[in-house]
Design an enzyme around this catalytic site. Structure first.
Site, PDB file in Angstrom:
ATOM      1  CG  HIS A   1       4.539   5.038  12.994  1.00 19.06           C
ATOM      2  ND1 HIS A   1       4.613   4.355  14.168  1.00 19.06           N
ATOM      3  CD2 HIS A   1       5.524   4.518  12.185  1.00 19.06           C
ATOM      4  CE1 HIS A   1       5.593   3.457  14.095  1.00 19.06           C
ATOM      5  NE2 HIS A   1       6.156   3.531  12.905  1.00 19.06           N
TER       6      HIS A   1
ATOM      7  CE  LYS B   1       2.566   1.591  11.931  1.00 15.93           C
ATOM      8  NZ  LYS B   1       2.719   0.674  10.779  1.00 15.93           N
TER       9      LYS B   1
ATOM     10  CB  THR C   1       8.880  -0.959  15.278  1.00 17.29           C
ATOM     11  OG1 THR C   1       8.937  -0.817  13.867  1.00 17.29           O
ATOM     12  CG2 THR C   1      10.255  -0.801  15.886  1.00 17.29           C
TER      13      THR C   1
ATOM     14  N   GLY D   1       7.793  -6.716   4.661  1.00 17.90           N
ATOM     15  CA  GLY D   1       7.856  -5.627   5.642  1.00 17.90           C
ATOM     16  C   GLY D   1       6.478  -5.264   6.165  1.00 17.90           C
ATOM     17  CB  THR D   2       3.106  -6.341   5.024  1.00 26.98           C
ATOM     18  OG1 THR D   2       3.439  -6.149   3.654  1.00 26.98           O
ATOM     19  CG2 THR D   2       1.648  -5.974   5.283  1.00 26.98           C
TER      20      THR D   2
ATOM     21  CB  SER E   1       1.782   3.788  -6.303  1.00 25.18           C
ATOM     22  OG  SER E   1       0.761   3.310  -5.453  1.00 25.18           O
TER      23      SER E   1
ATOM     24  CB  ALA F   1      11.824  -7.792  10.212  1.00 21.31           C
TER      25      ALA F   1
HETATM   26  N1  LIG Z   1       9.148  -3.577   8.138  1.00 21.72           N
HETATM   27  C1  LIG Z   1       9.555  -2.334   7.922  1.00 21.72           C
HETATM   28  O1  LIG Z   1      10.757  -1.998   8.046  1.00 21.72           O
HETATM   29  C2  LIG Z   1       8.557  -1.318   7.493  1.00 21.72           C
HETATM   30  C3  LIG Z   1       7.265  -1.697   7.324  1.00 21.72           C
HETATM   31  N2  LIG Z   1       6.353  -0.822   6.835  1.00 21.72           N
HETATM   32  C4  LIG Z   1       5.044  -1.381   6.569  1.00 21.72           C
HETATM   33  O2  LIG Z   1       4.882  -1.492   5.162  1.00 21.72           O
HETATM   34  C5  LIG Z   1       3.499  -1.372   4.813  1.00 21.72           C
HETATM   35  C6  LIG Z   1       3.319  -0.306   3.758  1.00 21.72           C
HETATM   36  O3  LIG Z   1       3.648   0.946   4.293  1.00 21.72           O
HETATM   37  P1  LIG Z   1       3.559   2.265   3.399  1.00 21.72           P
HETATM   38  O4  LIG Z   1       4.433   2.131   2.203  1.00 21.72           O
HETATM   39  O5  LIG Z   1       3.760   3.397   4.313  1.00 21.72           O
HETATM   40  O6  LIG Z   1       2.032   2.210   2.960  1.00 21.72           O
HETATM   41  P2  LIG Z   1       1.347   2.792   1.636  1.00 21.72           P
HETATM   42  O7  LIG Z   1      -0.119   2.774   1.898  1.00 21.72           O
HETATM   43  O8  LIG Z   1       2.003   4.059   1.215  1.00 21.72           O
HETATM   44  O9  LIG Z   1       1.694   1.698   0.535  1.00 21.72           O
HETATM   45  C7  LIG Z   1       1.097   0.436   0.439  1.00 21.72           C
HETATM   46  C8  LIG Z   1       0.998   0.113  -1.016  1.00 21.72           C
HETATM   47  O10 LIG Z   1       0.562  -1.229  -1.191  1.00 21.72           O
HETATM   48  C9  LIG Z   1      -0.421  -1.208  -2.215  1.00 21.72           C
HETATM   49  N3  LIG Z   1      -1.282  -2.386  -2.178  1.00 21.72           N
HETATM   50  C10 LIG Z   1      -2.194  -2.726  -1.242  1.00 21.72           C
HETATM   51  N4  LIG Z   1      -2.806  -3.863  -1.619  1.00 21.72           N
HETATM   52  C11 LIG Z   1      -2.262  -4.232  -2.824  1.00 21.72           C
HETATM   53  C12 LIG Z   1      -2.456  -5.304  -3.720  1.00 21.72           C
HETATM   54  N5  LIG Z   1      -3.379  -6.243  -3.479  1.00 21.72           N
HETATM   55  N6  LIG Z   1      -1.705  -5.382  -4.844  1.00 21.72           N
HETATM   56  C13 LIG Z   1      -0.789  -4.463  -5.097  1.00 21.72           C
HETATM   57  N7  LIG Z   1      -0.549  -3.389  -4.295  1.00 21.72           N
HETATM   58  C14 LIG Z   1      -1.284  -3.295  -3.172  1.00 21.72           C
HETATM   59  C15 LIG Z   1      -1.177   0.061  -1.950  1.00 21.72           C
HETATM   60  O11 LIG Z   1      -1.976   0.402  -3.048  1.00 21.72           O
HETATM   61  P3  LIG Z   1      -3.375   1.209  -2.799  1.00 21.72           P
HETATM   62  O12 LIG Z   1      -2.939   2.565  -2.374  1.00 21.72           O
HETATM   63  O13 LIG Z   1      -4.046   1.142  -4.114  1.00 21.72           O
HETATM   64  O14 LIG Z   1      -4.101   0.460  -1.699  1.00 21.72           O
HETATM   65  C16 LIG Z   1      -0.030   1.021  -1.719  1.00 21.72           C
HETATM   66  O15 LIG Z   1       0.524   1.466  -2.933  1.00 21.72           O
HETATM   67  C17 LIG Z   1       2.761  -1.101   6.125  1.00 21.72           C
HETATM   68  O16 LIG Z   1       2.276  -2.318   6.645  1.00 21.72           O
HETATM   69  C18 LIG Z   1       3.870  -0.555   7.022  1.00 21.72           C
HETATM   70  O17 LIG Z   1       3.616  -0.718   8.389  1.00 21.72           O
HETATM   71  C19 LIG Z   1       6.666   0.456   6.526  1.00 21.72           C
HETATM   72  C20 LIG Z   1       7.939   0.906   6.700  1.00 21.72           C
HETATM   73  C21 LIG Z   1       8.986   0.052   7.209  1.00 21.72           C
HETATM   74  O1  LIG Z   2       3.955   2.269   8.671  1.00 18.72           O
HETATM   75  C1  LIG Z   2       5.109   2.767   8.772  1.00 18.72           C
HETATM   76  O2  LIG Z   2       5.400   3.846   8.275  1.00 18.72           O
HETATM   77  C2  LIG Z   2       6.120   1.997   9.498  1.00 18.72           C
HETATM   78  N1  LIG Z   2       5.815   0.791   9.857  1.00 18.72           N
HETATM   79  C3  LIG Z   2       6.648  -0.134  10.540  1.00 18.72           C
HETATM   80  C4  LIG Z   2       6.017  -0.484  11.862  1.00 18.72           C
HETATM   81  O3  LIG Z   2       4.801  -0.761  11.902  1.00 18.72           O
HETATM   82  O4  LIG Z   2       6.726  -0.521  12.871  1.00 18.72           O
HETATM   83  C5  LIG Z   2       8.077   0.303  10.608  1.00 18.72           C
HETATM   84  C6  LIG Z   2       8.310   1.779  10.692  1.00 18.72           C
HETATM   85  O5  LIG Z   2       8.153   2.196  12.008  1.00 18.72           O
HETATM   86  C7  LIG Z   2       7.456   2.575   9.729  1.00 18.72           C
END
Ligand SMILES: NC(=O)C1=CN([C@@H]2O[C@H](COP(=O)(O)OP(=O)(O)OC[C@H]3O[C@@H](n4cnc5c(N)ncnc54)[C@H](OP(=O)(O)O)[C@@H]3O)[C@@H](O)[C@H]2O)C=CC1
Ligand SMILES: O=C(O)C1=N[C@H](C(=O)O)C[C@H](O)C1
Length: 269
Positions: free
Chosen positions: A158, A162, A169, A101-102, A13, A125
């Site tokens: 960001h 965030k 990055t 990606g976390t 979600s 990454a």
């Molecule tokens: N490496 C890359 O290229 C990128 C990395 N990211 C990273 O990705 C991560 C997520 O970003 P983003 O999508 O914006 O964040 P969001 O908060 O929108 O999404 C995170 C999701 O993970 C869910 N979640 C957390 N814990 C659990 C669990 N135990 N079981 C199942 N689901 C869980 C959350 O649910 P709930 O809301 O219920 O907590 C939420 O739906 C961040 O760490 C971000 O920095 C983001 C973009 C690019």
């Molecule tokens: O949390 C985000 O949105 C993003 N997270 C990644 C980061 O921590 O660098 C990648 C991107 O910039 C988006």
């Protein structure tokens, strides 16, 4: 169709979870087989397409990773550190390719990922986009060419939601600058300046973070000397770039030996 790799999306979600579910479902190189959300989430038991406000995709959201992983070859995980560490152990047991990606992972989390990667492939990454990974290489090269008369600053922006800083990055870029200079980032990191900080320490790598609105992700690496500056910049305007990289990574990981890899391995940079 049935012989395409089956992929699970965690945190379905979330901002990235939804983007990933759409991208994988639309791909002709992989199948979306399940989506995971945490226990008690209102999407559990429902079709992911309908949850996202569109047509049904024939894929349900579950809170049971074991059930989901049993029908998959890969898992794409953009969630939170505690969740990712838990998924890594289960993905390793099931011998799935785990694309992470976390960001915001602490050293203790990384140790657990290292243990999991003895049994299965992990691709991790802080940024999965092609553009940022190119920028990482450029940063390393420029840092190697310039001496400490050039102060290195990484500035990132960001969206307001965030939760971690510096961004994954920014840390990749800072680490690339440190590698180019042949120094350790941990020993030269200057992050979160406030108050009477004293003058900048020669050779340090500085980090600044802006949070606001709906900014997808912006990163500058500034090399600042007396009389001139070189600025490298990446602007993300669409989360599809991260999903594309993640899909490429989970496909690349099929058939690789257990271990930890990054997007440089995937992209051959
Ligand atoms: N490496 C890359 O290229 C990128 C990395 N990211 C990273 O990705 C991560 C997520 O970003 P983003 O999508 O914006 O964040 P969001 O908060 O929108 O999404 C995170 C999701 O993970 C869910 N979640 C957390 N814990 C659990 C669990 N135990 N079981 C199942 N689901 C869980 C959350 O649910 P709930 O809301 O219920 O907590 C939420 O739906 C961040 O760490 C971000 O920095 C983001 C973009 C690019
Ligand atoms: O949390 C985000 O949105 C993003 N997270 C990644 C980061 O921590 O660098 C990648 C991107 O910039 C988006």
């Amino acid at each position: 169709m049935a012989d395409l790799p089956g992929i699970v999306v965690t945190g379905a979600s979330g901002r990235m979870g939804q983007m990933l579910a759409r991208s994988i479902a639309a791909s002709d190189r992989a199948r979306l087989v399940a989506c995971i959300e945490r226990e008690g989430h209102p999407w559990i038991g429902r079709d992911i397409g309908e949850c996202m406000g569109g047509a049904a995709m024939g894929v349900l959201v579950t809170d049971d990773p074991l059930e989901a992983f049993a029908k998959a070859q890969g898992v794409v995980d953009f969630t939170a550190p505690a969740a990712t560490v838990g998924f890594a152990a289960l993905a390793a047991q099931a011998r799935l390719v785990h694309v992470i990606g976390t960001t915001g992972l602490e050293p203790a989390d990384l140790e657990k990922l290292e243990a999991a990667s003895r049994h299965a492939v992990i691709v991790r990454a802080g940024n999965m986009s092609l553009g940022v990974n190119l920028l990482v290489r450029m940063t390393q090269k420029i840092a190697a060419a310039l001496d400490e008369d050039w102060d290195v600053e990484v500035v990132e922006a960001h969206h307001r939601m965030k939760v971690d800083a510096p961004s994954g990055t920014a840390l990749m870029l800072g680490r690339a600058a440190a590698e180019g200079r042949g120094i350790s980032l941990e020993d030269h990191m200057d992050s979160g300046r406030h108050g009477i900080t004293g003058a900048r320490k020669r050779g340090d790598i500085g980090f600044s973070a802006i949070r606001g609105g709906d900014v997808v992700g912006e990163h500058d690496v500034i090399f600042a000397a007396d009389g001139e500056r070189v600025v490298l910049r990446h602007l993300a305007t669409d989360r599809g770039i991260f999903a594309r990289g993640a899909l490429r990574a989970v496909l690349w990981g099929q058939g690789q030996k257990p271990g930890q890899y990054d997007m440089m391995d995937v992209l051959g940079l």
